[in-house]
Motif scaffolding. Structure first.
Motif, PDB file in Angstrom:
ATOM      1  N   ALA A   3       6.553 -12.984  -7.405  1.00  0.00           N
ATOM      2  CA  ALA A   3       6.832 -13.820  -6.621  1.00  0.00           C
ATOM      3  C   ALA A   3       8.039 -14.227  -6.432  1.00  0.00           C
ATOM      4  O   ALA A   3       8.166 -14.868  -5.502  1.00  0.00           O
ATOM      5  CB  ALA A   3       5.624 -15.053  -7.044  1.00  0.00           C
ATOM      6  N   SER A  42       1.714  -6.517 -16.470  1.00  0.00           N
ATOM      7  CA  SER A  42       1.112  -7.777 -15.797  1.00  0.00           C
ATOM      8  C   SER A  42       2.754  -8.901 -15.719  1.00  0.00           C
ATOM      9  O   SER A  42       2.753  -9.526 -14.402  1.00  0.00           O
ATOM     10  CB  SER A  42      -0.185  -8.471 -16.406  1.00  0.00           C
ATOM     11  N   ALA A  43       3.263  -8.923 -16.909  1.00  0.00           N
ATOM     12  CA  ALA A  43       3.682 -10.191 -16.177  1.00  0.00           C
ATOM     13  C   ALA A  43       5.126  -9.659 -15.393  1.00  0.00           C
ATOM     14  O   ALA A  43       5.398 -10.192 -14.332  1.00  0.00           O
ATOM     15  CB  ALA A  43       5.072 -10.328 -17.510  1.00  0.00           C
ATOM     16  N   TYR A  56       7.501  -2.784  -7.638  1.00  0.00           N
ATOM     17  CA  TYR A  56       6.515  -2.614  -8.618  1.00  0.00           C
ATOM     18  C   TYR A  56       5.733  -1.097  -8.601  1.00  0.00           C
ATOM     19  O   TYR A  56       5.249  -0.992  -9.930  1.00  0.00           O
ATOM     20  CB  TYR A  56       5.216  -3.184  -7.493  1.00  0.00           C
ATOM     21  N   LEU A  62       4.437 -17.515 -13.924  1.00  0.00           N
ATOM     22  CA  LEU A  62       3.989 -18.091 -12.666  1.00  0.00           C
ATOM     23  C   LEU A  62       5.331 -19.100 -12.946  1.00  0.00           C
ATOM     24  O   LEU A  62       6.341 -18.982 -11.538  1.00  0.00           O
ATOM     25  CB  LEU A  62       2.827 -18.422 -12.236  1.00  0.00           C
ATOM     26  N   CYS A  73      -0.528 -15.857 -17.294  1.00  0.00           N
ATOM     27  CA  CYS A  73      -0.339 -16.020 -16.508  1.00  0.00           C
ATOM     28  C   CYS A  73       0.762 -17.154 -15.249  1.00  0.00           C
ATOM     29  O   CYS A  73       1.545 -17.083 -14.680  1.00  0.00           O
ATOM     30  CB  CYS A  73      -1.944 -15.628 -15.312  1.00  0.00           C
ATOM     31  N   ILE A  89       3.411 -10.654 -11.682  1.00  0.00           N
ATOM     32  CA  ILE A  89       3.481 -11.720 -11.423  1.00  0.00           C
ATOM     33  C   ILE A  89       5.057 -11.872 -11.154  1.00  0.00           C
ATOM     34  O   ILE A  89       4.596 -12.791 -10.061  1.00  0.00           O
ATOM     35  CB  ILE A  89       2.663 -12.403 -12.456  1.00  0.00           C
ATOM     36  N   SER A  90       6.134 -11.619 -11.397  1.00  0.00           N
ATOM     37  CA  SER A  90       7.026 -12.227 -12.034  1.00  0.00           C
ATOM     38  C   SER A  90       8.112 -11.545  -9.905  1.00  0.00           C
ATOM     39  O   SER A  90       8.726 -11.979 -10.199  1.00  0.00           O
ATOM     40  CB  SER A  90       7.685 -11.289 -12.792  1.00  0.00           C
TER      41      SER A  90
END
Length: 313
Positions: free
Chosen positions: A273, A266-267, A306, A23, A19, A270-271
């Motif tokens: 952001a 999952s990546a 998403y 990030l 994670c 988080i991306s």
């Protein structure tokens, strides 16, 4: 035999590390837009191919080292990891498409539009992947995908109209078109790279395809400007070095390492952001306005992308 609690703790640690890697990669990629805009502000005579050349020239030694290391590792293993002719052609084509052409179009667009708008347009690339995949496979878009696409493009329209009302520039459409084409070429790259990475590995693919992009960029610059010494402000070179190291080389490998630990789904979450980081940096470093309409459009884009990405994963 390792204790179950020890194995669980180790897996949890790997997830946290993954994670953090993703990030940091998202932050690095997002900062690229800011660095490009700052470079253009320093030198108004700077064009996209020159700035891209500086970025690639600094990046090339890093990718060459990794490429040579990867080739040496493959020669020392018992498993046959030699590249087939089809793999070489795919790496060549995808390197040109994804890391050269997409980057050049992006740099061209940033000469005309804000960093915040650029990042949000680029962030739409997963929706292009969905549309292209549906077209190539000749299958219809389902309701879930259609709703996600509607949210994404509805949010993009809000942001674009907000930018259109806030600027007197007549090049907003041109710059947005450049960046949209960048997102489109990158989505083609993503579709093709998924196939090749399974055969050659992510690290080797990244090193080889980026090396191709660096060489093609150098050739383009020579054809356009010739082999003359660059006479640019020292700050431009400094920004190019920062861009190459912290917004190109490190994020590329950090993202791959993160995906390996936590998975692509999952990546991608988080991306998300990334655009938020770009908007914040653009507000503080470039004095770009941050309006309620822009934030509302950004939220719609993030939700839509998403939903599309989550469905695919």
């Amino acid at each position: 035999m390792p204790h179950p609690s020890s194995t669980t703790s180790q897996n949890h640690r790997q997830v946290i590390i993954g994670c953090v890697f993703v990030l940091l990669a998202a932050f690095g990629f997002s900062a690229k837009s800011i660095l490009v805009k700052l470079a253009y502000e320093v030198s108004h005579q700077l064009d996209a191919i020159t700035l891209l050349l500086l970025r690639m020239a600094v990046s090339l030694p890093f990718f060459l080292v990794v490429a040579l290391w990867s080739a040496r590792q493959s020669s020392q293993t018992a498993t046959d990891m030699s590249l087939h002719r089809q793999d070489k052609l795919m790496i060549l084509g995808l390197g040109v498409m994804g890391y050269y052409l997409s980057s050049l179009l992006d740099f061209e667009g940033l000469a005309y539009i804000s960093a915040g708008l650029e990042r949000l347009i680029l962030f739409l690339y997963p929706t292009f992947v969905v549309l292209l995949t549906a077209g190539l496979q000749r299958r219809a878009i389902n309701r879930h995908q259609a709703f996600a696409l509607l949210l994404s493009y509805g949010g993009m329209i809000l942001v674009f109209v907000d930018n259109l009302m806030a600027t007197v520039s007549t090049n907003l459409f041109l710059g947005s078109l450049f960046v949209a084409c960048s997102a489109l070429t990158f989505s083609i790259f993503m579709i093709g790279s998924g196939v090749v990475i399974k055969r050659v590995g992510s690290i080797r693919f990244t090193a080889y395809s980026m090396t191709v992009a660096c060489l093609v960029t150098g050739f383009h610059f020579l054809v356009l400007h010739g082999a003359y010494p660059l006479n640019l402000p020292l700050r431009v070179y400094g920004l190019a070095v920062i861009m190459a190291v912290f917004s190109t080389v490190l994020p590329a490998f950090l993202m791959n390492a993160g995906i390996q630990r936590i998975g692509a789904g999952s990546a991608s979450i988080i991306s998300s952001a990334g655009p938020i980081v770009t908007l914040a940096l653009a507000f503080f470093l470039l004095d770009e306005p941050l309006t309620i309409t822009q934030l509302a459009g950004t939220v719609l884009i993030l939700i839509g992308v998403y939903a599309v990405t989550r469905r695919k994963s």
